[in-house]
Design an enzyme around this catalytic site. Structure first.
Site, short mmCIF file in Angstrom:
data_model
loop_
_atom_site.label_atom_id
_atom_site.label_comp_id
_atom_site.label_asym_id
_atom_site.label_seq_id
_atom_site.Cartn_x
_atom_site.Cartn_y
_atom_site.Cartn_z
N TYR A 198 0.86 -1.18 0.00
CA TYR A 198 0.00 0.00 0.00
C TYR A 198 0.90 1.23 0.00
O TYR A 198 1.78 1.37 0.86
CB TYR A 198 -0.90 -0.02 1.23
CG TYR A 198 -1.98 1.04 1.23
CD1 TYR A 198 -3.20 0.81 0.60
CD2 TYR A 198 -1.78 2.27 1.86
CE1 TYR A 198 -4.19 1.78 0.60
CE2 TYR A 198 -2.76 3.24 1.86
CZ TYR A 198 -3.97 2.99 1.23
OH TYR A 198 -4.95 3.95 1.22
N LYS A 199 0.67 2.13 -0.95
CA LYS A 199 1.51 3.32 -1.11
C LYS A 199 0.66 4.56 -0.88
O LYS A 199 -0.38 4.73 -1.51
CB LYS A 199 2.10 3.34 -2.53
CG LYS A 199 2.94 4.57 -2.85
CD LYS A 199 3.33 4.56 -4.33
CE LYS A 199 4.15 5.80 -4.69
NZ LYS A 199 4.36 5.91 -6.15
N CYS A 200 1.09 5.44 0.02
CA CYS A 200 0.24 6.59 0.34
C CYS A 200 1.07 7.85 0.56
O CYS A 200 2.30 7.83 0.61
CB CYS A 200 -0.61 6.29 1.57
SG CYS A 200 0.31 6.04 3.10
#
Length: 312
Positions: A198-200
């Site tokens: 997950y990239k945020c």
């Protein structure tokens, strides 16, 4: 012994991630204009491709993975084996809605991607950008993200899901958009789809002390039970090392970043010396930060089962 999860192919030996993003499309042309003052129309597609391949050659030896797009460089990257053995290729499969010079307003899955060919190329992961807003299209975007994660799993590829929180026109007009709350709300909605990674965004745009940014990043960690990393868009290059340390102290496993790494090379007639010296040194320093403070992917409690069953 169980096979390693697909995400392991993107990691450093420490189980953390120091990854380079070179998948910007029209946004890269915009960055060149901003950093050089050149006429936008004079920046050819071939120049964008050449810059990305320079990034791959000079920064790839110091990265655990590199993200690139099909339009500008992927085929050459694969055919010429530009990346070293320890740097895994990631392919962006997002079709972008974007006016020239403007931001990406929405995305979809690129319908022309041939997954069998991508796997045969040795690509280890796919990436999908989701523009997340509190609007009437949330369910559609969540369904898109779910389809992407399933598609990757079925193909034996790691999935990198990148929700970027944006204000609605109403929030922007009223000045009510809360970036930190939106990052957390997007994560609460989309991380349960269980992407490999997950990239945020970094809370507070990376502005503040390590302690203050980490306190906000802990809110992300509380709702994400897969390995997660931060991007650098919206964070000043000088602030990014502190932002990465803060996120890692809060539970992140590293970064997948572009602008904070290679924008120094954009004004140069020949970007290679700048990439090879200043930018590579910055990437190495960031790698040391994630090794020191990042959470290894194997320490993420929920990172198990369905993906392991299909990994190669």
């Amino acid at each position: 012994m169980s096979p390693q999860p697909l995400v392991a192919a993107l990691a450093r030996p420490t189980g953390t991630f120091a990854m380079v993003a070179a998948d910007q499309r029209d946004s890269l042309r915009t960055l060149i204009v901003e950093h050089t003052g050149r006429d936008r129309a004079a920046i050819a597609d071939a120049e964008l491709t050449a810059f990305k391949l320079s990034v791959a050659r000079e920064l790839g030896p110091h990265a655990s993975a590199l993200l690139i797009d099909r339009e500008y460089g992927y085929r050459t990257l694969v055919d010429q084996r530009v990346l070293p053995e320890g740097c895994a290729p990631i392919l962006a499969v997002d079709a972008l809605e974007q006016e020239p010079g403007g931001p990406v307003t929405d995305t979809d899955l690129d319908p022309t991607i041939d997954l069998a060919s991508v796997v045969a190329d040795g690509t280890r992961a796919l990436k999908l950008l989701i523009v997340w807003r509190r609007d009437a299209h949330r369910e559609r975007r969540a369904a898109l993200a779910e389809r992407f994660v399933a598609l990757c799993r079925d193909a034996g590829l790691a999935s990198v899901l990148e929700p970027v929180a944006r204000a609605t026109p109403e929030e922007e007009a009223a000045g009510t958009f809360d970036l930190n709350a939106s990052i957390v709300e997007a994560a609460r909605e989309l991380a349960p789809l269980r992407p490999s990674l997950y990239k945020c965004q970094v809370p507070d745009g990376g502005v503040g002390t390590v302690a203050s940014i980490a306190a906000q990043a802990e809110r992300i960690d509380a709702v994400v039970d897969v390995p997660w990393v931060v991007l650098s868009q919206g964070v000043a290059p000088t602030d990014f090392p502190r932002a990465v340390e803060a996120a890692c102290r809060a539970g992140a496993s590293g970064f997948l970043a572009g602008r904070a790494l290679w924008t120094d090379a954009l004004p140069a007639a020949d970007p290679n010396p700048v990439l090879r010296a200043r930018c590579a040194a910055r990437l190495r320093d960031l790698g040391e930060i994630v090794d020191r403070h990042g959470r290894p992917w194997w320490d993420t409690a929920a990172h198990r089962a369905p993906e392991e069953a299909t990994s190669r």
